[in-house]
Every structure is written in C-alpha cells, then in structure tokens.
Enzyme design. Structure first.
Site, PDB file in Angstrom:
ATOM      1  N   ASP A   1       0.919  -1.212   0.240  1.00  0.00           N
ATOM      2  CA  ASP A   1      -0.255  -0.205   0.116  1.00  0.00           C
ATOM      3  C   ASP A   1       1.071   0.965   0.276  1.00  0.00           C
ATOM      4  O   ASP A   1       2.185   1.178   0.033  1.00  0.00           O
ATOM      5  CB  ASP A   1      -1.346  -0.099   1.233  1.00  0.00           C
ATOM      6  CG  ASP A   1      -1.667   0.659   0.769  1.00  0.00           C
ATOM      7  OD1 ASP A   1      -2.745   1.610  -0.535  1.00  0.00           O
ATOM      8  OD2 ASP A   1      -2.648   1.221   1.995  1.00  0.00           O
TER       9      ASP A   1
ATOM     10  N   HIS B   1       2.731   3.103  -8.888  1.00  0.00           N
ATOM     11  CA  HIS B   1       2.102   2.016  -9.491  1.00  0.00           C
ATOM     12  C   HIS B   1       3.756   1.988 -10.102  1.00  0.00           C
ATOM     13  O   HIS B   1       4.063   1.012  -9.867  1.00  0.00           O
ATOM     14  CB  HIS B   1       1.070   1.744  -9.649  1.00  0.00           C
ATOM     15  CG  HIS B   1      -0.464   1.981  -9.642  1.00  0.00           C
ATOM     16  ND1 HIS B   1      -0.944   1.530  -8.094  1.00  0.00           N
ATOM     17  CD2 HIS B   1      -1.254   3.561  -9.503  1.00  0.00           C
ATOM     18  CE1 HIS B   1      -1.613   2.280  -7.395  1.00  0.00           C
ATOM     19  NE2 HIS B   1      -2.806   2.675  -8.601  1.00  0.00           N
TER      20      HIS B   1
ATOM     21  N   LEU C   1       9.945 -21.423  -4.317  1.00  0.00           N
ATOM     22  CA  LEU C   1       9.318 -19.972  -3.042  1.00  0.00           C
ATOM     23  C   LEU C   1       7.910 -20.029  -4.062  1.00  0.00           C
ATOM     24  O   LEU C   1       7.898 -19.873  -4.966  1.00  0.00           O
ATOM     25  CB  LEU C   1       9.356 -18.475  -3.135  1.00  0.00           C
ATOM     26  CG  LEU C   1       9.368 -17.513  -3.374  1.00  0.00           C
ATOM     27  CD1 LEU C   1       8.977 -17.639  -1.448  1.00  0.00           C
ATOM     28  CD2 LEU C   1       9.318 -16.068  -3.529  1.00  0.00           C
TER      29      LEU C   1
HETATM   30  C1  IPE Z   1      -5.572  -2.331   0.267  1.00  0.00           C
HETATM   31  O1  IPE Z   1      -4.992  -1.433  -0.164  1.00  0.00           O
HETATM   32  C2  IPE Z   1      -5.612  -2.965  -0.974  1.00  0.00           C
HETATM   33  C3  IPE Z   1      -3.728  -3.548  -1.701  1.00  0.00           C
HETATM   34  C4  IPE Z   1      -2.664  -3.245  -1.401  1.00  0.00           C
HETATM   35  C5  IPE Z   1      -4.726  -3.721  -3.016  1.00  0.00           C
HETATM   36  P1  IPE Z   1      -6.380  -0.222  -0.909  1.00  0.00           P
HETATM   37  O2  IPE Z   1      -4.937   1.267  -0.059  1.00  0.00           O
HETATM   38  O3  IPE Z   1      -6.664  -0.342  -1.258  1.00  0.00           O
HETATM   39  O4  IPE Z   1      -7.149   0.141   1.707  1.00  0.00           O
HETATM   40  P2  IPE Z   1      -7.820   1.208   1.500  1.00  0.00           P
HETATM   41  O5  IPE Z   1      -8.942   1.622   1.240  1.00  0.00           O
HETATM   42  O6  IPE Z   1      -6.977   2.241   2.385  1.00  0.00           O
HETATM   43  O7  IPE Z   1      -8.337   0.199   2.944  1.00  0.00           O
HETATM   44  C1  IPE Z   2      -1.535   0.358  -3.478  1.00  0.00           C
HETATM   45  O1  IPE Z   2      -1.651   1.355  -3.210  1.00  0.00           O
HETATM   46  C2  IPE Z   2      -1.856  -0.515  -4.704  1.00  0.00           C
HETATM   47  C3  IPE Z   2      -3.195  -0.753  -4.515  1.00  0.00           C
HETATM   48  C4  IPE Z   2      -4.029  -0.717  -4.188  1.00  0.00           C
HETATM   49  C5  IPE Z   2      -3.806  -1.012  -5.665  1.00  0.00           C
HETATM   50  P1  IPE Z   2      -2.975   2.375  -3.380  1.00  0.00           P
HETATM   51  O2  IPE Z   2      -3.462   2.785  -4.968  1.00  0.00           O
HETATM   52  O3  IPE Z   2      -3.773   2.269  -2.153  1.00  0.00           O
HETATM   53  O4  IPE Z   2      -2.326   4.206  -2.311  1.00  0.00           O
HETATM   54  P2  IPE Z   2      -2.401   4.739  -1.475  1.00  0.00           P
HETATM   55  O5  IPE Z   2      -3.045   3.939  -0.551  1.00  0.00           O
HETATM   56  O6  IPE Z   2      -3.457   5.910  -1.777  1.00  0.00           O
HETATM   57  O7  IPE Z   2      -1.155   6.043  -1.059  1.00  0.00           O
HETATM   58 MG    MG Z   3      -4.175   2.547   0.054  1.00  0.00          MG
END
Ligand code: IPE
Ligand code: IPE
Ligand code: MG
Length: 263
Positions: free
Chosen positions: A41, A58, A152
């Site tokens: 995240d 990303h 793995l």
């Molecule tokens: C959780 O992250 C999902 C992934 C990392 C794929 P999100 O960014 O979607 O989660 P929330 O919305 O902060 O809970």
């Molecule tokens: C994690 O990073 C990737 C996915 C959930 C797809 P985010 O896109 O949630 O990044 P933040 O949390 O908005 O910074």
């Molecule tokens: Mg996120």
C-alpha cells in the site's frame, strides 16, 4: 561535525550496508516465517508527494515487488502472498483501474524468465474471470509455466477480496451438501480450507503492511486468525530490504501462543 574527520573504518561499521548484513545475520539465526503476506500500500501517496499522477507510484511499486521476492527467497521464506488489487479497488477511477490491469502484464513480461530461472511458482488468488483478457492471459500463462516449480510459492492476490473468497467457499460447500456428496457434519475447517484460494497452504505467519494504515482491508480474514502483524509508515515504493529484514526480526521476538500458555 565535519564528516570528513570521522575515521573511515568507523563510518564503514555504521554504514547502511553493514547494518543490513548484520540484520540478515540476525534473521538467519532465528525461525524464518514460512509464509509472509504483504499489503502493498501507499503507491498513490508516493506519487502525490512527488507531484506525479498516481500511476507513477504503481509503476515504482513494481520494482519493490521484484525486490521483495528476492529478499524473501534469500532468507528461506517458502510462501509469499502479495496483495496487489482488491475487489474494492474497482471503485477507483477508470483510468487508474485500466493502468492497474496492465501491471501484471508489464511485471510478467520482464519477470517470467526470472521466476522460471529461480524455480518460483506463481499462483493467483482472486477472481481471474473478472479480469480483462490481457491481464487474465498474462497471469494464466505465468501460472501454467511455473506450475511445476518447487521453490518459493509466490501468490499474487489480484481481484482478491477475502469476503468474496469466503462466500465462494460457502457456495461450493453448499453445492456439495445439496448434491449429497458431503454431509453438514463433514463441513469442518479442513474441508472449508480446501475451498479457499490458499488451498492446502499453511496460514501466513507474518502480515506486513506499510503506508501507515492500521487495517487489513479485506485481506485473508480467515487465514490470518493467528498471523503476527507488522506495520510501518513507509510507502510501498520506498519499502526497503532493511525494513523487510527488521519486520522478520521483530516477528522472531514475538511470543506466539495460539491461545495456549507457555511453561
Ligand atoms: C489494500 O489497499 C489493497 C491493496 C493493497 C491491493 P487499499 O488502499 O485499497 O486499502 P484501503 O482502501 O486503504 O483500506
Ligand atoms: C496500493 O497503493 C496499490 C493498490 C491498492 C492497487 P494505493 O493505490 O492504495 O496507494 P495509496 O494508499 O492511495 O497511497
Ligand atoms: Mg491504499
């Protein structure tokens, strides 16, 4: 203090590389978690802080995926489960979702060879039928090509949601009961687990979530009943080997009791 005046040997001893190799040594002395699950995240915020569109975050996050696979393999982790796209992430703007759907294609284009060379078995947790053709084809090809690898196990949770996974299991089990091939008494933990994406794999021992959020966002709700949680404020693209090793080292200090007591 003038850094030039500090003896070279002293600086070397406290260099980040030295710190990492000390961490690695310490980690290898303790029990390494068999299964690590990571919520990757913070990509969006990483990009935002740089004044860039979220997509850049990303893309940068892919480099960390490449690295974390290496770091996990190097310490002898057997199963690594990475949360890459949740069933709730469809709520994001179309442009971002389209970009995220291209990521497995880009990742596997450069990494499939390496996965094969390093004996890594790739599996996908999630509803692959709900993915666009190019995404589904890329992950299915990689899954098939690496199926016989014995090193793995790398699980990519993509279009994954734990509640959807549990409901899928319940539906499949209800079907079996309706057909008379399973009795209601036969619905035990073992049977239930067979219908989860994790199948016969052991539950995660350690769950790592960077980015500062203290929640599990619909990730492996059943499987993490006794996982140890480790959180940090680092955003995923900045997640480092040092932090990964520190998480494992901290895990090794935890007292896992599974509801029992230690004498
Ligand atoms: C959780 O992250 C999902 C992934 C990392 C794929 P999100 O960014 O979607 O989660 P929330 O919305 O902060 O809970
Ligand atoms: C994690 O990073 C990737 C996915 C959930 C797809 P985010 O896109 O949630 O990044 P933040 O949390 O908005 O910074
Ligand atoms: Mg996120």
């Amino acid at each position: 203090m003038d850094i030039k005046k500090i003896p070279r040997v002293f600086l070397k001893r406290f260099s980040p590389a030295r710190k990492e190799s000390r961490l690695l040594k310490a980690v290898l002395k303790g029990p390494v978690p068999l299964h690590i699950a990571i919520i990757m995240d913070g990509n969006g915020r990483w990009a935002k802080r740089r004044g860039l569109p979220r997509q850049f975050g990303h893309k940068a996050g892919i480099d960390t995926i490449r690295n974390v696979v290496k770091w996990a393999d190097e310490i002898g982790v057997k199963i690594l489960t990475l949360y890459a796209f949740s069933t709730e992430n469809w709520r994001r703007p179309r442009l971002e979702v389209d970009f995220l759907m291209r990521l497995p294609v880009d990742y596997l284009e450069t990494e499939l060879e390496k996965l094969l060379k390093n004996n890594i078995k790739l599996q996908v947790f999630g509803e692959t039928d709900g993915l666009p053709d190019h995404t589904r084809e890329a992950v299915c090809e990689a899954t098939e090509k690496t199926a016989k690898n014995s090193g793995l196990v790398l699980n990519l949770a993509f279009n994954y949601g734990s509640r959807a996974e549990i409901l899928k299991a319940v539906r499949e089990i209800a079907q079996k009961v309706a057909e008379g091939v399973l009795s209601p008494e036969g619905v035990d933990e073992e049977e239930f687990c067979r219908h989860l994406y994790t199948g016969g794999l052991p539950d995660p021992d350690l769950m790592i979530r960077p980015s500062g959020e203290l929640r599990i966002s619909n990730f492996l709700l059943w499987q993490m009943a006794y996982a140890e949680f480790w959180f940090s404020n680092t955003l995923w693209p900045d997640f480092s080997r040092r932090e990964f090793l520190q998480a494992v080292l901290d895990y090794q200090q935890r007292d896992r009791r599974f509801g029992g007591i230690k004498f």
